[in-house]
Write a protein that holds these residues in place. Sequence first.
Motif, short mmCIF file in Angstrom:
data_model
loop_
_atom_site.label_atom_id
_atom_site.label_comp_id
_atom_site.label_asym_id
_atom_site.label_seq_id
_atom_site.Cartn_x
_atom_site.Cartn_y
_atom_site.Cartn_z
N LEU A 177 -1.90 7.05 -24.19
CA LEU A 177 -2.65 5.93 -24.99
C LEU A 177 -3.74 6.58 -24.91
CD1 LEU A 177 -1.85 2.53 -23.29
CD2 LEU A 177 -1.35 3.33 -25.74
N GLN A 178 -4.27 7.12 -23.88
CA GLN A 178 -6.05 7.71 -23.84
C GLN A 178 -5.59 8.87 -25.03
OE1 GLN A 178 -7.46 9.18 -20.07
NE2 GLN A 178 -6.38 7.56 -19.30
N GLU A 179 -5.02 9.70 -25.16
CA GLU A 179 -4.50 10.91 -25.56
C GLU A 179 -4.95 10.63 -27.29
OE1 GLU A 179 -1.93 13.75 -24.50
OE2 GLU A 179 -1.58 14.06 -26.94
N LYS A 180 -3.95 8.83 -27.26
CA LYS A 180 -3.36 9.21 -28.92
C LYS A 180 -4.01 8.02 -29.58
CE LYS A 180 -0.04 10.46 -30.68
NZ LYS A 180 0.02 11.75 -31.33
N LEU A 181 -4.62 7.73 -28.88
CA LEU A 181 -5.97 6.33 -29.13
C LEU A 181 -7.15 6.83 -29.36
CD1 LEU A 181 -3.88 2.93 -28.89
CD2 LEU A 181 -3.45 4.08 -30.66
N GLY A 182 -7.27 7.93 -27.96
CA GLY A 182 -9.21 7.84 -27.85
C GLY A 182 -9.93 7.60 -26.73
N LEU A 183 -9.19 6.28 -26.37
CA LEU A 183 -9.61 5.23 -25.54
C LEU A 183 -10.43 5.92 -24.39
CD1 LEU A 183 -6.76 2.45 -25.69
CD2 LEU A 183 -9.11 2.80 -27.23
N GLY A 184 -10.75 4.92 -23.11
CA GLY A 184 -11.41 5.24 -21.87
C GLY A 184 -9.90 4.82 -20.88
N GLU B 184 -10.37 2.58 -18.73
CA GLU B 184 -10.18 1.48 -18.20
C GLU B 184 -9.20 0.77 -19.42
OE1 GLU B 184 -10.43 -1.13 -14.88
OE2 GLU B 184 -10.64 1.50 -14.77
N LYS B 185 -10.05 0.78 -20.91
CA LYS B 185 -9.30 0.49 -21.97
C LYS B 185 -7.69 0.50 -21.96
CE LYS B 185 -13.29 -1.14 -25.19
NZ LYS B 185 -13.62 -0.29 -26.06
N ALA B 186 -7.61 1.62 -21.94
CA ALA B 186 -5.96 2.04 -21.95
C ALA B 186 -4.90 1.72 -21.61
CB ALA B 186 -5.65 3.67 -21.74
N LEU B 187 -5.57 1.14 -19.80
CA LEU B 187 -4.94 0.17 -19.14
C LEU B 187 -4.86 -1.71 -19.60
CD1 LEU B 187 -5.31 2.21 -15.24
CD2 LEU B 187 -3.75 2.27 -17.10
N ASP B 188 -6.04 -1.01 -20.25
CA ASP B 188 -5.50 -3.42 -20.86
C ASP B 188 -5.07 -3.07 -21.71
OD1 ASP B 188 -7.65 -3.69 -18.51
OD2 ASP B 188 -9.69 -3.61 -19.86
N LEU B 189 -5.19 -2.59 -22.25
CA LEU B 189 -4.17 -2.12 -23.73
C LEU B 189 -2.79 -2.33 -23.23
CD1 LEU B 189 -3.74 -2.61 -27.05
CD2 LEU B 189 -4.15 0.34 -26.91
N ALA B 190 -2.07 -1.32 -21.83
CA ALA B 190 -1.10 -1.14 -21.71
C ALA B 190 -0.38 -2.38 -21.13
CB ALA B 190 -1.01 -0.24 -20.43
N LYS B 191 -1.17 -3.13 -20.44
CA LYS B 191 -1.22 -4.93 -19.92
C LYS B 191 -0.72 -5.60 -20.63
CE LYS B 191 -3.30 -4.13 -15.64
NZ LYS B 191 -5.13 -3.72 -14.75
N GLU B 192 -1.47 -5.38 -21.69
CA GLU B 192 -1.68 -6.53 -22.78
C GLU B 192 0.15 -6.96 -23.68
OE1 GLU B 192 -4.62 -6.65 -25.78
OE2 GLU B 192 -3.21 -7.29 -26.89
N SER B 193 0.05 -5.22 -24.20
CA SER B 193 1.64 -4.75 -24.35
C SER B 193 2.70 -5.02 -24.10
CB SER B 193 1.71 -3.61 -25.16
OG SER B 193 1.24 -2.54 -24.61
N LEU B 194 2.64 -5.28 -22.69
CA LEU B 194 3.77 -4.94 -21.35
C LEU B 194 3.60 -6.81 -21.60
CD1 LEU B 194 2.84 -3.08 -18.39
CD2 LEU B 194 4.95 -3.10 -19.90
N ALA C 254 1.76 -1.00 -28.52
CA ALA C 254 0.03 -0.69 -27.72
C ALA C 254 0.00 0.77 -28.72
CB ALA C 254 0.46 0.06 -26.58
N LEU C 255 0.56 1.23 -29.58
CA LEU C 255 0.50 2.98 -30.57
C LEU C 255 -0.22 2.24 -31.86
CD1 LEU C 255 2.65 5.54 -28.58
CD2 LEU C 255 0.14 5.69 -29.04
N ARG C 256 0.28 0.86 -31.57
CA ARG C 256 0.30 0.60 -33.13
C ARG C 256 1.31 1.17 -34.18
NH1 ARG C 256 -1.90 -3.78 -33.85
NH2 ARG C 256 -3.31 -4.96 -32.59
N SER C 257 2.45 1.39 -33.66
CA SER C 257 3.41 2.61 -34.75
C SER C 257 3.82 1.42 -35.77
CB SER C 257 4.59 2.87 -33.58
OG SER C 257 4.51 3.21 -32.25
N ARG C 258 3.71 2.18 -36.87
CA ARG C 258 3.96 1.23 -37.90
C ARG C 258 5.51 1.59 -38.42
NH1 ARG C 258 -0.18 4.02 -38.93
NH2 ARG C 258 0.86 5.85 -39.63
N LEU C 259 6.84 2.56 -37.88
CA LEU C 259 7.60 2.57 -38.22
C LEU C 259 8.61 2.74 -36.04
CD1 LEU C 259 10.83 2.66 -39.47
CD2 LEU C 259 9.80 4.49 -39.67
N LEU C 260 9.40 1.86 -36.14
CA LEU C 260 10.30 1.86 -34.53
C LEU C 260 11.03 2.34 -35.14
CD1 LEU C 260 9.63 1.57 -31.40
CD2 LEU C 260 10.24 -1.21 -32.14
N VAL C 261 11.76 3.30 -35.09
CA VAL C 261 12.80 4.15 -34.51
C VAL C 261 13.76 3.36 -33.18
CG1 VAL C 261 14.32 6.05 -34.99
CG2 VAL C 261 12.30 5.67 -35.93
#
Lengths: 281, 271, 313
Positions: free
Chosen positions: B116-123, B125-135, B167-174
């Motif tokens: 998430l840090q790499e793909k969304l450019g988050l810090g 802490e934020k990345a882990l919060d987002l991970a928890k939320e989407s889990l 979490a990555l907000r993918s627009r298409l899921l395969v």
Amino acid sequence: MRFWQSLQKDKAGMLCLCFLLAVILLGLLAPLIAPHDPVSIDVRHKFSGFSAAHLLGTDHLGRDILSRLIFGIRTSLGFSLLTMSATVAIGIVLGMLAGFLHGKVEALIMRFCDVMMSFPSEVMILAIVGMLGPGLPNVVLACVIAKWPWYTRMIRTVTRQYADMNYIRFARVAGYSIPYIIRKHLLPCAAGEIIVLASLDTGSVLLMISALSFLGLGVQPPTPEWGMMLGEAKNIMILYPEQMLPPGIAILLVVAAFNFLGDSLRDALDPWHHPAKGQTL
Amino acid sequence: MKPTPTPLLSITGLTISSARQCLVSEVSVTLHKGQCLGIVGESGSGKTLICRALLGLLPANLKASGRIVFEQTEMLTASLEERRRVLGTGMSIIMQQAMTAFDPLYSLGEQFGETLQEKLGLGREKALDLAKESLGKVKLPPSVLNSYPHQLSGGMLQRCMIALSLALRSRLLVADEPTTALDAKTQYEVLQRFQRLRKHDGLTLIFVSHDLGAVQLLADSLLVMRQGQCVEQGDATTIFNAPRHAYTQYLVRTRLALSQGFRRMLGASHA
Amino acid sequence: MNIKRYILRRLLGLAPLLLAISFFSFVIIQLSPSDPAEVAIRVNAMTPTPELIAEMRKEMGLDKPFFERYLTWLGHALHGDLGKRYVDGKSVSEELLKALPPTLLLAATSAVLMLTCSIVAAFVAVLFEGRWPDLLLRALIFLGTSVPAFWAGLLFIWLFAVHLDLLPTGGLEGPSSLILPAITLALPYISAYSRLLRNSMVKTTQEHFVLYAKALGRSRKAILRHIFRNSLQATVTGLGMSLPKLVAGTFVVECIFAWPGLGRLCVTAIFNRDFPVIQAYVLLMAVLFVVSNLCMDICAALVDPRLRERGLQ
């Protein structure tokens, strides 16, 4: 046999095999082929360069280097092969025993292997040569002692793998004797893996024998041996560096051929060993 | 579901071949936002190859021709960099092999975090919060982030992959055979989850399976593959009610015979 | 942290193995066909008369029963006393301790050399798989596994020390004298290791998690990091096996380069039939081997969470 067919397709592997067979033949026919007596000393013609009479020149005692190389096959390669045959034979007997007879015999053999393998083989060989004293027979013995546990363990693994297969169980139930089953079913199965490992190891045994002879712990003069020839060349390195080339190249070629052959055999035996070409990153 | 004028994904004349033979030939399909495309076929029919071609991850010895356009990106000709920008955030995959899809040496928290840090450019802490939320969206506790892959079940790891895509907000899921390795009860849960995600998050989905029953529940349109050929495609309901190709008829027939119990468990009447 | 319990458990398992090793080192000399008492007399240029031999046997404690001798020897060994050299009566442990640092220095330098070269080679191989840098490296690696180390050492001496006169031919006289022996010693291991690491990396490249990381559009650097750590995992155990092999394998290189280390001490002892030195060398090497295996297992457990749990079950 599929194994043999796929090896035949491997040109480099076949080349190595042919080269090694040629070298072995050369060694067997050494007295007929070698132009000179490998041990006859001729001090007047020492250090003669390349010439028609002495294709690779003569050494510090005037002995013909080419003849010494050819006779050296008998010691260097011959004793490496002898060592490997002995090792493999011991490995097969003990490994099959351990694989077939579960329980105490197996535990005893495998425990002993573990202890032996907990020493680096170099130390084991030095220890045994140290105990028995320098000399070629002692070096061969040392190499056998240092190597047999590896083969025993491998062959036991293979045996266990196949011994549980239904057709072997069936053969046992059908009342065939264990030696018969081993000869008829297990040995052909294990042969591939044994050949691969043995061919890779023959190279390393040759390196070990020639290294010890190089140090003076192995073959004793005047018997020609490649490692010992290098050891003699070392003393006159400053004036005649070219003397180091023939024995060194001979060892290199033979060891390289064994290594390459081992790799080819492994590929022939197990085409999936090499991972398929994947995508680039 | 109203199709929007420009499709999210359009595949035209996709052909995948190895040096010796053609593995997938002339597949064309379009997919609009919010839709679900089902790809059905027996194993070896080229379903997984289509998925990998979509992501640009075919094995090096296979060649793909035709066009795959995702939003504005030509996936087959795009540079590595362009493709990397699309992958993950634009399009992401649920791997068939959930057990081995995560690096066994890192905890899931580390893997979620760094991705998430790499793909969304988050810090961090934020990345882990987002991970928890989407889990949470896939009903997994945050403690999953502290575990290593070998400590979780295949079903949980699959949900982790879904969570990562969310979490990555993918627009298409395969989703490549997401139900194959699961028992009937878990299969049912997975299908329900996908259905919920489609409803709540407007997920666009490509659902690949050899199980017609599973596809029927989700798909709007259908692509039936057999030995690399597309034998039938179109609106899912139409195909189920009146399969034209003999192979599809066979599939539908056997599915009806096999999935009586399954349908009883679902308890849902389907179209 | 579970890791402490894991280490403790492994340390306890070490004791019986060490005992077996000490027994083996003791027995191996007892099996020698020559009588130590006779050898001890001969090396001092005396004629072994029966009386002299009997006297020597008594002095060396050879008249006592086998197990008593073993226990005495073991007791002394535990106190760091490994007997006296036949040749000059010097303490064996002192000589060993004097020869140990140069050997460890040589082996450590080689190990560093080997690791860096192997890692670089493996990376080149994975990044350029099938293209010329990979093919060139594979050829070099193949040559490296086949070339006799002692021959390579001689060629190095001739080229760099005799012909170009850049480096010393042998001995231990400063950092420059370390270069040639270290390279010679590392040569076959570089080949073996880069090959192992390369195969392991190529294999890891095919793993599903790598495919998944690619499908997520992760950067090449991040993916390489995952591949590398997973491959290293498989290699670490092998490294543990070969570090003591590196120390044990020094004997040829030490003899060529007149390096004042353990290997040369042992080879000289073999020529002199100086049994206590050989015995001590075997014991030291075996202990080194076992301890380093243990360290590597612990490292592997630190890296891989799965091994940690298995080790405790």
